[in-house]
Design a protein around this motif. Structure first.
Motif, PDB file in Angstrom:
ATOM      1  N   GLY A 104       0.810  -1.210   0.000  1.00  0.00           N
ATOM      2  CA  GLY A 104       0.000   0.000   0.000  1.00  0.00           C
ATOM      3  C   GLY A 104       0.835   1.248   0.000  1.00  0.00           C
ATOM      4  N   GLN A 105       0.177   2.324   0.372  1.00  0.00           N
ATOM      5  CA  GLN A 105       0.850   3.612   0.446  1.00  0.00           C
ATOM      6  C   GLN A 105       0.545   4.272   1.773  1.00  0.00           C
ATOM      7  OE1 GLN A 105      -0.393   5.994  -2.846  1.00  0.00           O
ATOM      8  NE2 GLN A 105       0.884   4.871  -4.302  1.00  0.00           N
ATOM      9  N   ARG A 106       1.528   5.018   2.277  1.00  0.00           N
ATOM     10  CA  ARG A 106       1.328   5.740   3.522  1.00  0.00           C
ATOM     11  C   ARG A 106       1.946   7.125   3.420  1.00  0.00           C
ATOM     12  NH1 ARG A 106       5.948   5.877   6.609  1.00  0.00           N
ATOM     13  NH2 ARG A 106       4.659   6.636   8.315  1.00  0.00           N
ATOM     14  N   ASP A 107       1.448   8.017   4.265  1.00  0.00           N
ATOM     15  CA  ASP A 107       1.990   9.366   4.280  1.00  0.00           C
ATOM     16  C   ASP A 107       3.135   9.444   5.258  1.00  0.00           C
ATOM     17  OD1 ASP A 107       0.295  10.677   2.451  1.00  0.00           O
ATOM     18  OD2 ASP A 107      -1.321  10.614   3.917  1.00  0.00           O
ATOM     19  N   ALA A 108       4.335   9.696   4.759  1.00  0.00           N
ATOM     20  CA  ALA A 108       5.471  10.021   5.620  1.00  0.00           C
ATOM     21  C   ALA A 108       5.520  11.538   5.708  1.00  0.00           C
ATOM     22  CB  ALA A 108       6.754   9.449   5.030  1.00  0.00           C
ATOM     23  N   GLU A 158       4.979   7.173   0.717  1.00  0.00           N
ATOM     24  CA  GLU A 158       5.783   5.962   0.598  1.00  0.00           C
ATOM     25  C   GLU A 158       4.933   4.797   0.120  1.00  0.00           C
ATOM     26  OE1 GLU A 158       9.066   6.627   4.172  1.00  0.00           O
ATOM     27  OE2 GLU A 158       7.570   5.034   4.383  1.00  0.00           O
ATOM     28  N   SER A 159       5.473   4.025  -0.805  1.00  0.00           N
ATOM     29  CA  SER A 159       4.857   2.741  -1.137  1.00  0.00           C
ATOM     30  C   SER A 159       5.578   1.687  -0.321  1.00  0.00           C
ATOM     31  CB  SER A 159       5.027   2.423  -2.625  1.00  0.00           C
ATOM     32  OG  SER A 159       4.469   3.467  -3.387  1.00  0.00           O
ATOM     33  N   PHE A 160       4.798   0.801   0.276  1.00  0.00           N
ATOM     34  CA  PHE A 160       5.429  -0.174   1.173  1.00  0.00           C
ATOM     35  C   PHE A 160       4.933  -1.581   0.898  1.00  0.00           C
ATOM     36  CE2 PHE A 160       1.535   1.201   3.320  1.00  0.00           C
ATOM     37  CZ  PHE A 160       0.923  -0.024   3.539  1.00  0.00           C
ATOM     38  N   GLU A 161       5.691  -2.536   1.399  1.00  0.00           N
ATOM     39  CA  GLU A 161       5.245  -3.926   1.499  1.00  0.00           C
ATOM     40  C   GLU A 161       5.676  -4.426   2.859  1.00  0.00           C
ATOM     41  OE1 GLU A 161       5.548  -5.603  -3.066  1.00  0.00           O
ATOM     42  OE2 GLU A 161       6.959  -6.313  -1.542  1.00  0.00           O
ATOM     43  N   VAL A 162       4.849  -5.256   3.452  1.00  0.00           N
ATOM     44  CA  VAL A 162       5.232  -5.817   4.741  1.00  0.00           C
ATOM     45  C   VAL A 162       4.508  -7.157   4.903  1.00  0.00           C
ATOM     46  CG1 VAL A 162       3.392  -4.728   6.084  1.00  0.00           C
ATOM     47  CG2 VAL A 162       5.569  -5.219   7.185  1.00  0.00           C
ATOM     48  N   ASP A 163       5.190  -8.104   5.520  1.00  0.00           N
ATOM     49  CA  ASP A 163       4.551  -9.396   5.745  1.00  0.00           C
ATOM     50  C   ASP A 163       3.765  -9.353   7.044  1.00  0.00           C
ATOM     51  OD1 ASP A 163       5.749 -10.370   3.436  1.00  0.00           O
ATOM     52  OD2 ASP A 163       7.596 -10.897   4.520  1.00  0.00           O
ATOM     53  N   LEU A 164       2.631 -10.012   7.058  1.00  0.00           N
ATOM     54  CA  LEU A 164       1.834 -10.100   8.286  1.00  0.00           C
ATOM     55  C   LEU A 164       2.611 -10.933   9.313  1.00  0.00           C
ATOM     56  CD1 LEU A 164      -1.778 -10.668   6.933  1.00  0.00           C
ATOM     57  CD2 LEU A 164      -0.711  -8.553   7.758  1.00  0.00           C
ATOM     58  N   PRO A 165       2.358 -10.705  10.589  1.00  0.00           N
ATOM     59  CA  PRO A 165       1.356  -9.810  11.176  1.00  0.00           C
ATOM     60  C   PRO A 165       1.808  -8.343  11.164  1.00  0.00           C
ATOM     61  CG  PRO A 165       2.603 -10.888  12.904  1.00  0.00           C
ATOM     62  CD  PRO A 165       3.105 -11.463  11.612  1.00  0.00           C
ATOM     63  N   ALA A 166       0.814  -7.442  11.237  1.00  0.00           N
ATOM     64  CA  ALA A 166       1.149  -6.020  11.252  1.00  0.00           C
ATOM     65  C   ALA A 166       0.003  -5.213  11.853  1.00  0.00           C
ATOM     66  CB  ALA A 166       1.431  -5.524   9.834  1.00  0.00           C
ATOM     67  N   VAL A 167       0.377  -4.039  12.371  1.00  0.00           N
ATOM     68  CA  VAL A 167      -0.603  -3.055  12.818  1.00  0.00           C
ATOM     69  C   VAL A 167      -0.747  -2.011  11.714  1.00  0.00           C
ATOM     70  CG1 VAL A 167      -1.057  -1.183  14.474  1.00  0.00           C
ATOM     71  CG2 VAL A 167      -0.057  -3.343  15.270  1.00  0.00           C
ATOM     72  N   VAL A 220       9.493  -3.236   7.410  1.00  0.00           N
ATOM     73  CA  VAL A 220       8.688  -2.580   6.380  1.00  0.00           C
ATOM     74  C   VAL A 220       9.605  -2.325   5.192  1.00  0.00           C
ATOM     75  CG1 VAL A 220       7.321  -0.564   5.799  1.00  0.00           C
ATOM     76  CG2 VAL A 220       7.211  -1.507   8.112  1.00  0.00           C
ATOM     77  N   ARG A 221       9.206  -2.814   4.016  1.00  0.00           N
ATOM     78  CA  ARG A 221      10.010  -2.576   2.817  1.00  0.00           C
ATOM     79  C   ARG A 221       9.438  -1.357   2.094  1.00  0.00           C
ATOM     80  NH1 ARG A 221       8.887  -7.984   3.272  1.00  0.00           N
ATOM     81  NH2 ARG A 221       7.311  -8.052   1.611  1.00  0.00           N
ATOM     82  N   VAL A 222      10.227  -0.296   2.064  1.00  0.00           N
ATOM     83  CA  VAL A 222       9.783   0.902   1.335  1.00  0.00           C
ATOM     84  C   VAL A 222      10.206   0.722  -0.112  1.00  0.00           C
ATOM     85  CG1 VAL A 222       9.991   3.404   1.130  1.00  0.00           C
ATOM     86  CG2 VAL A 222       9.988   2.325   3.393  1.00  0.00           C
ATOM     87  N   ILE A 223       9.231   0.544  -1.007  1.00  0.00           N
ATOM     88  CA  ILE A 223       9.583   0.205  -2.386  1.00  0.00           C
ATOM     89  C   ILE A 223       9.462   1.402  -3.313  1.00  0.00           C
ATOM     90  CG2 ILE A 223       9.085  -2.259  -2.182  1.00  0.00           C
ATOM     91  CD1 ILE A 223       6.347  -1.753  -3.310  1.00  0.00           C
ATOM     92  N   GLY A 224       9.087   2.533  -2.774  1.00  0.00           N
ATOM     93  CA  GLY A 224       9.027   3.732  -3.611  1.00  0.00           C
ATOM     94  C   GLY A 224       8.652   4.909  -2.749  1.00  0.00           C
ATOM     95  N   LYS A 225       9.083   6.083  -3.158  1.00  0.00           N
ATOM     96  CA  LYS A 225       8.730   7.262  -2.390  1.00  0.00           C
ATOM     97  C   LYS A 225       8.608   8.447  -3.333  1.00  0.00           C
ATOM     98  CE  LYS A 225       9.773   9.609   1.895  1.00  0.00           C
ATOM     99  NZ  LYS A 225      10.244   9.377   3.240  1.00  0.00           N
ATOM    100  N   VAL A 226       7.479   9.123  -3.250  1.00  0.00           N
ATOM    101  CA  VAL A 226       7.309  10.360  -3.999  1.00  0.00           C
ATOM    102  C   VAL A 226       7.506  11.476  -2.993  1.00  0.00           C
ATOM    103  CG1 VAL A 226       5.743  11.761  -5.392  1.00  0.00           C
ATOM    104  CG2 VAL A 226       5.659   9.263  -5.538  1.00  0.00           C
ATOM    105  N   ARG A 227       8.609  12.197  -3.122  1.00  0.00           N
ATOM    106  CA  ARG A 227       8.887  13.272  -2.163  1.00  0.00           C
ATOM    107  C   ARG A 227       8.155  14.536  -2.564  1.00  0.00           C
ATOM    108  NH1 ARG A 227      12.805  12.085   1.531  1.00  0.00           N
ATOM    109  NH2 ARG A 227      13.900  10.193   0.990  1.00  0.00           N
TER     110      ARG A 227
END
Ligand code: FAD
Ligand code: AMP
Lengths: 252, 325
Positions: A153-157, A162-171, B181-188
């Motif tokens: 998915g994507q999250r706001d840093a 950021e686009s991320f991937e993570v293996d479960l389990p996760a919050v 957490v694998r950060v696979i891309g970032k749009v700054r």
């Protein structure tokens, strides 16, 4: 898979805040499930609707009244609920011990938590739960997809998306853009009345409070509320600029 | 020991870190103030913070190049334990708030989150913070000897150097977990303007500016005239007119400038919670019933299309003519 969604009951955003005896007065006010938590329930339901086999358990910690918020989660489609009853104000670090213990007992693989709670303005619970479980956390998630055992998915840093991937389990902590929560339908509201809400006591978790709240004070910053007619735009602009020059010094 | 976790960006100490040093000195707890610098290629950051503190603890490692809350929390907690820190100060930025919660769990410590004041009172840390969408101030007390404090950015003015010798620097050894957490891309987000948190004046635009072009012309145009930072409502960010980094409110940034100018913003509580501590609030909105007028100091009921260009024109004219300054 089992998904926990943490539910808080808060003052409806449209309600005014009144302070009585150093506490926010909730008597007779409209209390609702925190919108941030609605996004979590909705996202859990969507993960299931996209084909994952999942039981969705709503978890709430608080006084008897929060059962209404748990019922709202059940009406949206959660399968059952756990209500840890307490009249105490439990700080997020202590609270995370309760949520983590429930996650362990329920062998949960995923936990949804509000990005920022509308009552405490706290962002700590999701991260604290993840730390107790030694799990990763995706905070401020705006897009989420479960592929097998991997969340993408994507999250706001702070400085970008950021686009991320993570293996479960996760919050996962939520935010406004994640989805559009559904309204419970009448049949689902009826069905929810029969769903289980298991009651537990805070004492059985043996958590020690880490923060004591000495009470609140209303923010009564008096505003000048000098509002003028702007139909004559040039005159209104001139008045505003003069005011900024005199009162603030931000215009030389 | 009071441990200050130093936020930095682009190889420089963030302004908020000097605010933490100021808070560390004011808290009233005994012991040296130690700065913790985590990252990769951070020798410059360590040197920059040294004149402000008694010690600088540095972990310069490749696996700290990217901020990861789980890894960073392990680092902070290990150093806090080894240094027997009783107080750990972190900037309450988004990433800092996540970090501080994790560190508190690791140290079995209390977390005082997003506080605007903090002081030692007979051994217990007592702090103030806003809650209920920033509509009340809460007084809270930590119930544990070790306390993690996340300090709201922009509240404490930057500290001055100690005046003594720069703090001695120590490289620390750490046992860190791998990032999960694998950060696979970032749009700054593009930056370049003055940051929202640092600005004396913020001009924010809402849906009322019409479209992206209107935002650029009216909001950015006015901000340029005032040397102001640019903010936006959620509606504007959702419409894609501005990046999320501009958003002010519950799910965006909190600002408290000298002057906040809300243009075409209705004033929903979630927006107000991000700006209601501003010293002076100005609202421009065509709807006299808009809730923003209830919290403003100065308001203009009018069309942004006519009022804002008039402001831009008059400020520019005043700057050009010596008589106007
Ligand atoms: C959980 C949650 C979190 C949220 N977080 C945030 C947040 O962080 N920040 C945030 O901003 N919102 C947030 N919101 C959304 C918030 O509730 C509002 O929807 C949003 O702030 C509205 O943005 P707006 O004022 O630009 O748009 P609107 O409410 O549509 O207001 C537009 C205003 O422009 C005026 N206008 C229109 N045309 C003109 C014109 N030509 N001249 C002058 N005035 C004009 C109108 O009168 C109106 O008042 C959140 C909501 C939720 C549920
Ligand atoms: N709480 C923090 N403490 C110290 N440094 C931080 C903190 N948060 C962010 N940083 C630094 O700022 C950079 C950008 O972080 P972020 O904005 O979270 O992507 C990171 O690479 C870190 O070097």
């Amino acid at each position: 898979m089992r998904i926990l969604t943490v539910i808080r009951q808060v003052l409806d955003a449209e309600e005014s805040v009144y302070v009585d005896n150093r506490a926010v007065d909730l008597k007779g006010r409209k209390l609702v499930m925190d919108t941030m938590d609605e996004y979590g329930v909705e996202e859990a339901l969507r993960i299931r609707e996209r084909g994952a086999e999942a039981e969705i358990v709503a978890v709430g910690i608080g006084p008897a009244r929060i059962e209404e918020a748990l019922r709202s989660a059940l009406s949206m489609g959660a399968d059952r609920a756990i209500h840890v009853e307490t009249g105490e104000e439990v700080d997020p670090i202590a609270l995370s011990g309760v949520v983590a213990a429930i996650a362990n007992k329920e062998a949960a693989q995923m936990i949804f938590c509000g990005g920022q709670q509308a009552d405490w303005d706290s962002q700590a619970l999701g991260a604290a739960v993840a730390e107790r479980l030694d799990w990763p956390a995706l905070t401020w998630t705006r897009k989420l997809e479960l592929k097998g055992n991997t969340l993408a998915g994507q999250r706001d840093a702070e400085d970008g998306v950021e686009s991320f991937e993570v293996d479960l389990p996760a919050v996962v902590t939520t935010q406004q853009d994640l989805n559009e929560p559904r309204y419970p339908t009448l049949p689902n509201i009826m069905k929810a009345k029969k769903k289980e809400i298991r009651r537990e006591t805070l004492e059985s978790f043996g958590v020690a409070l880490k923060v004591r709240n000495h009470g609140v004070e209303a923010q009564n910053r008096e505003r000048l509320r000098q509002v003028i007619d702007g139909r004559d735009a040039a005159a209104a602009a001139a008045q505003l600029i003069a005011m900024l020059r005199e009162k603030t010094g931000v215009i030389a | 020991m009071i441990l200050v976790v130093v936020a930095h960006a682009g190889g420089r100490v963030s302004r908020s870190a000097l605010g933490l040093v100021a808070a560390a000195r004011q808290i009233g707890r005994r012991g040296p103030v130690a700065a913790l610098v985590l990252g990769h290629g951070v020798a410059g950051v360590a040197a920059e913070i040294a004149p402000y503190v008694d010690q600088v603890l540095v972990a310069d490692r490749e696996d700290l190049a990217q901020y990861d809350p789980q890894v960073w929390a392990a680092a902070v907690a290990q150093i806090a334990r080894e240094g027997e820190a009783d107080t750990i100060l972190v900037t309450a930025s988004r990433s800092g708030r996540e970090l501080s919660a994790r560190v508190a769990v690791k140290l079995d410590a209390a977390l005082l989150e997003d506080v605007v004041s903090v002081a030692d009172q007979q051994g217990a840390l007592v702090a103030e913070r806003y809650s209920c969408l920033a509509r009340v101030t809460e007084r809270i007390e930590a119930l544990s000897p070790v306390v993690v404090v996340a300090i709201k950015p922009g509240v404490f003015a930057a500290a001055e150097p100690t005046g003594a010798e720069p703090g001695e620097q120590y490289d620390v050894d750490l046992a860190l977990p791998p990032a999960r957490v694998r950060v696979i891309g970032k749009v700054r987000y593009a930056t370049g303007r003055i940051a929202l948190a640092d600005a004396d004046v913020v001009v924010s635009g809402g849906r009322g500016v019409g479209d992206a072009a209107g935002f650029e012309r009216l909001i950015v145009g006015l901000a340029d005239q005032l040397g102001a930072a640019v903010g936006a409502s959620r509606a504007v960010v959702d419409a894609g007119w501005r990046p999320y980094s501009d958003q002010v409110g519950q799910t965006g940034k909190t600002v408290q400038p000298k002057v906040y100018i809300a243009v075409g913003i209705s004033g929903a509580v979630q927006h107000l919670s991000g700006m209601n501590k501003s010293r002076l609030i100005v609202a421009i909105n065509k709807d006299s019933e808009a809730p923003i007028f209830r919290v403003c100091d100065f308001g203009i009921v009018g069309n942004v299309e006519s009022v804002v260009p008039a402001m831009i024109e008059q400020i520019a004219a005043a700057r050009l003519s010596p008589a106007g300054s």
